[in-house]
Design an enzyme around this catalytic site. Structure first.
Site, PDB file in Angstrom:
ATOM      1  NE  ARG A   1      -3.720  -2.180   2.854  1.00 33.62           N
ATOM      2  CZ  ARG A   1      -3.593  -3.418   3.296  1.00 33.62           C
ATOM      3  NH1 ARG A   1      -2.461  -3.546   3.785  1.00 33.62           N
ATOM      4  NH2 ARG A   1      -4.579  -3.989   3.582  1.00 33.62           N
TER       5      ARG A   1
ATOM      6  CE  LYS B   1      -8.188  -0.727   4.873  1.00 31.29           C
ATOM      7  NZ  LYS B   1      -8.467  -0.524   3.315  1.00 31.29           N
TER       8      LYS B   1
ATOM      9  NE  ARG C   1      -3.308  -2.995  -1.355  1.00 33.19           N
ATOM     10  CZ  ARG C   1      -2.942  -4.039  -0.690  1.00 33.19           C
ATOM     11  NH1 ARG C   1      -1.794  -4.137  -0.627  1.00 33.19           N
ATOM     12  NH2 ARG C   1      -3.755  -4.577   0.088  1.00 33.19           N
TER      13      ARG C   1
ATOM     14  CG  HIS D   1      -6.781  -8.212   1.423  1.00 32.25           C
ATOM     15  ND1 HIS D   1      -7.026  -8.239  -0.251  1.00 32.25           N
ATOM     16  CD2 HIS D   1      -6.581  -6.873   1.443  1.00 32.25           C
ATOM     17  CE1 HIS D   1      -6.833  -7.058  -0.858  1.00 32.25           C
ATOM     18  NE2 HIS D   1      -6.576  -6.295   0.109  1.00 32.25           N
TER      19      HIS D   1
ATOM     20  CE1 TYR E   1      -7.014  -4.313  -5.610  1.00 36.52           C
ATOM     21  CE2 TYR E   1      -7.724  -5.669  -3.658  1.00 36.52           C
ATOM     22  CZ  TYR E   1      -7.018  -4.477  -4.123  1.00 36.52           C
ATOM     23  OH  TYR E   1      -6.129  -3.590  -3.457  1.00 36.52           O
TER      24      TYR E   1
END
Length: 387
Positions: free
Chosen positions: A208, A249, A329, A352, A362
């Site tokens: 990221r 994140k 990304r 993720h 995505y």
């Protein structure tokens, strides 16, 4: 003969300056011994007593009586001032812009006690003609939290915003990915620029943008351990980001990624360039250890990266307004999917917490035809050889 009022009935008098009847009653005392008085006013004695009864009822229900003139602007301003403690500067700025631009001009003058759910519904519906659904949710959240804070401080009895749903807004800018040819063109165009290593690392590892801007050299291993068993390749530890507190994140986002050979070469050249910049800057250099920094070693912000990336996209012969750094990304995911990499493996590489986010965000980029199932079933149920 005038009958003496019963205890607790309060008083009633005419206020000449206001030309109104004033009904008063003592409802209790403060810890300091000061009387707590409630008042109701009206053009007639009956109206004044009715207003007073309403206030007494509110008091008995545990609701202090707010000033009638307390407005939405005051509630929102109070929340912006005191209700965002502990939030990042970026979040505070975002909320400030949303409130000053959309909430206060449209609803700010309205007295908070007179705000109705219909007012909020009409306001959100009007905003839905120009704003995205995500922005509408943010606006609803800002106003909802502002009035929740006001309600907790007895400025209003209930929060009407909580009764309103968020309408569907305009479609946001869809995310997209570079094709293989476009990705090659961007990599070629980035060579020789200060953003070269950033573009290579983002596109080839899927990190990221907020993770790369926080990356430090002590988290980069350009040599690996080829003699260990098993051998360890060059790698980068994606353990921090520019988010509040420096955390990634999600917990799953904290990961160590093997570096492709092209990343190793780009980072080696980038380190040499930074060494030269350090010598040039001299005493003005900020020794923060950042991999991607300004010419004096300070941290890059999102705007720095966007401007530099637009120049690279322009050199690649593409429209700079159509692409952003985060789409490197997305391109990483797309290129892996096109090469047959599984959804689970892509989710792990992207950091993720599960495949749901990868699939939801995505999906339009994932390989449209999944071949593995058909190939395996063909092997399992292969037709018998003809005699």
């Amino acid at each position: 003969m005038t009958t003496r009022r019963a205890r607790g009935e309060g008083g009633l008098h005419w206020d000449e300056s206001r030309q109104r009847w004033i009904a008063t009653v003592t409802v209790g005392y403060t810890p300091a011994g000061k009387r707590i008085v409630r008042k109701g006013s009206g053009k007639t004695k009956t109206e004044a007593r009715t207003k007073l009864r309403e206030k007494i009822r509110d008091y008995e229900d545990g609701l202090a009586i707010a000033e009638h003139h307390y407005t939405v602007t005051e509630a929102v301003t109070d929340w912006l001032t005191y209700g965002l403690n502990g939030r990042s500067d970026r979040t505070k700025t975002k909320c400030e812009i949303l409130c000053r631009t959309h909430i206060i001009p449209a609803l700010g003058a309205r007295k908070l006690r007179e705000l109705r759910a219909q007012d909020v519904d009409r306001w959100l519906t009007d905003k839905a003609t120009t704003l995205s659904t995500r922005t509408l949710r943010d606006l609803h959240g800002c106003l909802n939290r502002s009035i929740n804070r006001a309600m907790a401080r007895d400025k209003v009895k209930r929060n009407v915003v909580a009764l309103c749903s968020v309408p569907r807004g305009q479609e946001g800018r869809p995310s997209k990915s570079l094709t293989l040819d476009q990705a090659k063109a961007v990599l070629d165009a980035a060579e020789g620029t200060r953003l070269h290593a950033y573009v290579v690392l983002s596109l080839l590892t899927g990190a990221r943008t907020e993770e790369l801007r926080a990356l430090t050299w002590d988290r980069v291993d350009l040599d690996g351990r080829p003699d260990s068993d098993p051998p360890l390749p060059p790698s980068v530890q994606v353990w921090h980001s520019v988010r509040a507190g420096g955390d990634t994140k999600t917990k799953k986002s904290r990961r160590t990624l093997a570096l492709p050979a092209r990343c190793v070469s780009a980072l080696a050249l980038h380190r040499q360039r930074q060494d030269r910049e350090r010598k040039t800057a001299g005493k003005d250099w900020h020794a923060l250890g950042l991999v991607f920094a300004t010419t004096v070693g300070t941290a890059l912000d999102a705007a720095n990266v966007r401007r530099a990336f637009r120049r690279v996209v322009t050199l690649a012969g593409m429209d700079p307004a159509a692409w952003t750094p985060r789409e490197l990304r997305h391109s990483f995911v797309s290129l892996l999917s096109d090469s047959g990499v599984s959804l689970e493996a892509i989710a792990d590489l992207c950091g993720h917490s599960g495949t749901t986010v990868t699939e939801k965000v995505y999906r339009h980029q994932l390989r449209p035809v999944m071949l593995q199932g058909a190939a395996v079933m063909d092997r399992i149920f292969a037709p018998a050889a003809e005699a």
